[in-house]
Design an enzyme around this catalytic site. Structure first.
Site, PDB file in Angstrom:
ATOM      1  N   ASP A 392       0.837  -1.188   0.000  1.00  0.00           N
ATOM      2  CA  ASP A 392       0.000   0.000   0.000  1.00  0.00           C
ATOM      3  C   ASP A 392       0.880   1.249   0.000  1.00  0.00           C
ATOM      4  O   ASP A 392       1.768   1.392   0.855  1.00  0.00           O
ATOM      5  CB  ASP A 392      -0.864  -0.051   1.275  1.00  0.00           C
ATOM      6  CG  ASP A 392      -1.941   1.015   1.300  1.00  0.00           C
ATOM      7  OD1 ASP A 392      -2.955   0.830   0.608  1.00  0.00           O
ATOM      8  OD2 ASP A 392      -1.758   2.014   2.026  1.00  0.00           O
ATOM      9  N   GLU A 421       1.363  -0.543  -5.075  1.00  0.00           N
ATOM     10  CA  GLU A 421       0.144   0.235  -5.227  1.00  0.00           C
ATOM     11  C   GLU A 421       0.514   1.712  -5.125  1.00  0.00           C
ATOM     12  O   GLU A 421       0.330   2.344  -4.090  1.00  0.00           O
ATOM     13  CB  GLU A 421      -0.896  -0.147  -4.149  1.00  0.00           C
ATOM     14  CG  GLU A 421      -2.260   0.485  -4.371  1.00  0.00           C
ATOM     15  CD  GLU A 421      -2.540   1.701  -3.489  1.00  0.00           C
ATOM     16  OE1 GLU A 421      -3.539   2.372  -3.725  1.00  0.00           O
ATOM     17  OE2 GLU A 421      -1.751   1.974  -2.554  1.00  0.00           O
TER      18      GLU A 421
END
Lengths: 674, 674
Positions: A392, A421
């Site tokens: 993330d 990401e």
């Protein structure tokens, strides 16, 4: 006359070996001159090229050297000249891991002698040259052993004694003897390229993967209940049945209670609100613990095992940030910034405040302990059988940290894959890919028009990133409901999944929101979902008649059955005379598998046009009929020649995914379609 | 629940400073990643760009650092952001020599604080942030001294005590105070690009030069006599009068008698044959001696002085090879290869033999002494006032030797220039330019058609070589009489000199063969001159009525008067609807000087066509009349708009060299042409 001045130069400033005459330039493949690794897949041939040349007209010899990191010895492959001083060789990388290669070149006196000998004409010249050659061959014999030495010495002796010029010419140019001599070249003054170019080799899944993102807590069989890992196991046949092969779970750790967000990202949570899984850490623990409501570690292990049994590889979300009640906050106060009032600095992008999230302070004096602890989060879950991580927001943590962590983890576990990401600026995304992320999220999510898609996928598949940036394309995520999906209805969802699945070898969807075509934004102009699953449990009817699950299943089956869809490098955009229609072919050179995709980008109207195929590129004769077999509907058409008509109705299926089937004449004069 | 595992990583494998968060990539200008120097001219601004960025959203600061080699300290210039993470700064190189530059970037906590502060809204937040800023400003004060420290401390104090929010906002964002703080940034965790990118700065002549090659031995006033340096002095006004500024002399050393070549390259010389100047060395001496028939060292010095007095810089030919009777052959037998019969290896390219020439053996065990001796040939002639060397066949001597020699010589004599006479494969020519040659011969000699010229000069002026490869274009040399000149008559000679002189800032001719349009090959199909001056004395009538001397003089005057013709980077090819006509503009951005050249490439027929100028690129209003002034004929025409007609008769002058003169309205409302 001036008197001759003697040479004054101090010797110590001379080149270390001025007799190394060959130079090596322009080695490819390389990322930033060898600073970063190129990426390949186990089983790939790595084609290496270099410019190698020397002064003068002597013959050059070049070898590619390569080895797996950790191997004691280099392997070598002779390089062949391509013209214009370019040379090429290749090596095969059989297993995941890190490899290195470089190039060695030298002026080869034996090859030069042989080249010149073949062009000499007068007898005296030939006899003297034969003796010069005998000297070189005897020197080669000294470097050889056994049979080679004996054969070379005999050859040299015959070159010295043969007086008959035609016989001498035959003897000197004997191919078999030359091959022996060339096994023992004089590399005393060889040039070795000082850069060792790294290659990271991943397993197949790094190149070809089909992701399904799922909130386990929404898998409960009854509305309102908190789903568990065991509920998730019940869902696996449905997911595997659609043809996905990676099951990606948002964070599964204890969720902070302090400053927990409510439904629709409300600042205040009620007692029943479950909070965001990305607000990691509470009294129960942090990044190495499980949210108790999801189940125990045994339940998690059962999910991992059941997933693998169905061909679904589990992928965890690693989000390096903390809820205010994460145990790290108390145990390691130096890992967080302080505000001037002594409170812990929450995440912010003024004037926005994210008070439920504390970012790590990577400029901490205790940064080394922080790096080690974060690395241990990965190794902990690797210990639990996880081999794929979706990271993330990696672009908000230092690049040096990722390079260090990924290299260390992959050294011990070369089968581990990392998906970055990072929806951010292009150079930042490329840097993350260069330093080790195996796959990367892309701008596909916002590329809708024919021109946007053509430009972006041309860049992805032909630009410098092709050697290190593996795109993973998502039409939606829990954070992003693009406007095109909000307004385009079923046709938009169908078109976008076909585009993602056929333009990119790696793609994923966030489900069941995707197949159930959830399209309501939190408010007009927002890309946030209304009733976002990030902040609440959702219960859905998967059996809805209008679900896209069956179509997605056919798309994923087409991917599984067609090697051309399992790689990015065979993509070619095809001319079609309607801007609402995009067409492209993908070809796998190893199997000759070829696919033609046509998508109607207009979700509201029937669109038609004339397509103009490059048949030569597809290996199809212009005057022979070929079959196009639509893998979404099963329909088959016979086409002849490059120009063909297509029409797509968004109310039915807005895309063709054609497998191209050549007509092949067998030895029994019987036609069939390949 | 699994128990938390403690971090296991050994600390010593961490990055040296993991807190250096900025990264630097893609620095330009650079040749092979900084392995070789980019070339510039004294007075140039060197524009440096780099991709600089960090993780997260903090503000970055970047500086360019640069210094002349030998300077103790770096100078710094702040870099400005261009968007997309690209930054730029420049520095000026004032004198010839070597320079280096690099880039430093860091996450700047003060700039980040200021950026965020401006976006904060609520009062508590602003007050806490002001105190955080005061901490940063006090730290900056510690790094500052004198007034800056005092001012910063006072600013910090006021930030801590100001309670009124509007006043606090004004105070915190005060520009003048920020400028002081920014003079004392916290660079503790700055990233410095480890590569120092080299720049070689030459004097103006490296960019703009006009060469005339002359055999002094052919300068005698009467036919049959051996010309001398004193005769050459008499010739200088003629050469300077044509506007040349470099006088390049073929080798002036004693010429070997052993195996001397006769007229027209005959294998046997007669007693009267003078031999080739490139067969260097005899009993009288070698590369540091003069051919007695040319004169004494005093005569040579007089020629050097007289040349300079007329604006003609002397250039010597350095050919590192020996006649069989060169003193080196006896004194240093190890510097030459031996054939198997014990004789010295002559130059050869089987089946061709060049028995009058012995090449050096750069693979000799005594290579270090050889390198030093060859370097001393340059330094000897530098001692005699020579600063320009045309190096014969540098591609047949090791690259490492040239890199070493040129670097050493230019370290002591940064005004020395080297022209590489290498007509060979492209990568070899580029390597020689990269490693230090100031100028390079080109393929211009064989580029005749519009397409060939356009492609080649686009590559030279826009390709990667533009930073290191300075073309020097020759329509003929003593070795090369191109077929186009053999068959095209006067028009061909006129067209080719105009092309060389206007396409390239550096060009030269071999005269008087050129201006007298000598065009007879030794035999059909050969590019060798009949009665080549390489093997015999020539006597010519320079006053011939058809001489091109006057035209060449006008071409060179146009070069001298128009800065646009003194550089390569302002070249743009212009569309014209006739393939026998080539047209291009050159623009000098500093002076707005602009030239349009049109050449008829067909030496036999009148050709005409419509030209289509890019007026915006030339800074000319589309609706205003401008003047084109032909610098070859003096004719002036008024043109309006981009499309204009041109017609060129090869029987008269096959080219226009137009100076574009804008009409400028003065403050007195009076038009004149600039």
């Amino acid at each position: 006359m001036p008197s001759r001045r003697d040479a004054p130069a101090p010797r110590e400033t001379l080149a270390p070996d001025g007799r190394a005459r060959a130079v090596i330039e322009g080695i490819s493949p390389a990322v930033d001159g060898g600073r970063f690794a190129v990426k390949r897949i186990a089983g790939d041939r790595v084609e290496v090229e270099a410019d190698c040349f020397a002064d003068g007209h002597d013959m050059l010899a070049c070898v590619l050297r390569h080895r797996a990191e950790g191997d004691a010895d280099w392997r070598e492959a002779p390089m062949a000249p391509l013209g214009n001083d370019r040379w090429r060789a290749d090596f095969t990388v059989n297993a995941p891991g890190r490899y290195r290669f470089s190039v060695i070149a030298w002026v080869d006196s034996f090859l030069s002698w042989r080249h010149d000998f073949a062009r000499r004409v007068d007898a005296d010249d030939l006899r003297i040259a034969a003796r010069g050659g005998a000297d070189l061959i005897e020197a080669a014999a000294q470097r050889a052993g056994g049979d080679d030495r004996r054969l070379l010495l005999r050859w040299a002796e015959r070159l010295r004694t043969q007086d008959d010029v035609p016989a001498l010419r035959v003897l000197a140019l004997d191919e078999a003897s030359a091959a022996i001599a060339m096994r023992h070249p004089d590399r005393t003054h060889a040039t070795t390229c000082p850069v060792e170019f790294p290659v990271v080799v991943d397993r197949e899944r790094a190149r070809f993967s089909t992701w399904y993102e799922l909130f386990p807590r929404s898998c409960a069989p009854v509305s309102g209940a908190h789903g568990t890992f065991r509920d998730c196991i019940e869902r696996l046949p449905y997911i595997a049945g659609m043809g996905f092969d990676v099951l990606y779970l948002p964070p599964i750790h204890p969720i902070g209670r302090a400053r927990r967000k409510g439904r629709n990202n409300a600042l205040e949570a009620t007692a029943s609100d479950v909070g965001s899984p990305w607000a990691i850490g509470a009294a129960e623990g942090g990044h190495k613990e499980l949210l108790p409501a999801l189940g125990t570690i045994d339940d998690f292990r059962a999910l991992v095992a059941a997933s693998r049994a169905q061909g679904l590889e589990p992928a965890l979300d690693i989000a390096f940030q903390c809820a205010p009640d994460h145990p790290y906050v108390a145990a390691h106060p130096s890992w967080f910034r302080k505000r001037a009032d002594g409170s812990v600095q929450y995440a912010e992008n003024p004037p926005k405040k994210y008070q439920d999230i504390y970012p790590f302070n990577f400029e901490s004096d205790d940064w080394q302990a922080l790096w080690s602890e974060l690395e241990s989060v990965f190794t902990f879950w690797i210990g639990e059988g996880v081999r794929v991580f979706r990271v993330d927001n990696p672009h908000t943590k230092p690049f040096a940290f990722w390079e260090w962590t990924i290299a260390r983890i992959k050294r011990d576990h070369p089968d581990v894959l990392f998906l970055a990401e990072a929806f951010t600026r292009p150079k930042v995304m490329h840097r993350l890919a260069k330093l080790g992320f195996s796959q990367s999220y892309t701008y596909f999510t916002w590329r809708n028009t024919k021109r946007e898609l053509t430009e972006y996928f041309t860049e992805l598949t032909r630009g410098p990133g092709r050697d290190y940036f593996r795109p993973n394309c998502w039409p939606n995520t829990p954070d992003i409901l693009p406007e095109y999906l909000q307004t385009g209805g079923r046709a938009a969802f169908a078109a976008r999944v076909v585009l993602a699945a056929t333009l990119a070898a790696n793609y994923g969807v966030y489900g069941p929101a995707y197949e159930l075509m959830e399209n309501e934004p939190r408010e007009p102009g927002s890309e946030e979902y209304l009733h976002s699953e990030k902040y609440e449990l959702r219960h859905r009817d998967l059996a809805r008649a209008d679900s896209l699950a069956a179509l997605i299943g056919r798309v994923n089956a087409a991917r599984r059955d067609n090697p051309a869809l399992q790689r990015n490098d065979g993509l070619h955009f095809v001319s079609i005379d309607n801007d609402e229609l995009i067409a492209y072919t993908k070809v796998d050179p190893d199997t000759a598998n070829a696919v033609l995709v046509v998508v109607n980008l207009d979700p509201h109207h029937v669109q038609s046009g004339w397509i103009n195929l490059d048949l030569a590129d597809l290996g199809i004769d212009a005057d022979r009929t070929f079959q196009v077999h639509d893998l979404l509907t099963g329909a088959r058409y016979l086409w002849t020649g490059p120009r063909n008509f297509v029409m797509l109705d968004p109310m039915r299926i807005p895309a063709h995914v054609f497998r191209l089937r050549h007509r092949v004449r067998t030895e029994h004069d019987f036609d069939y379609f390949l």
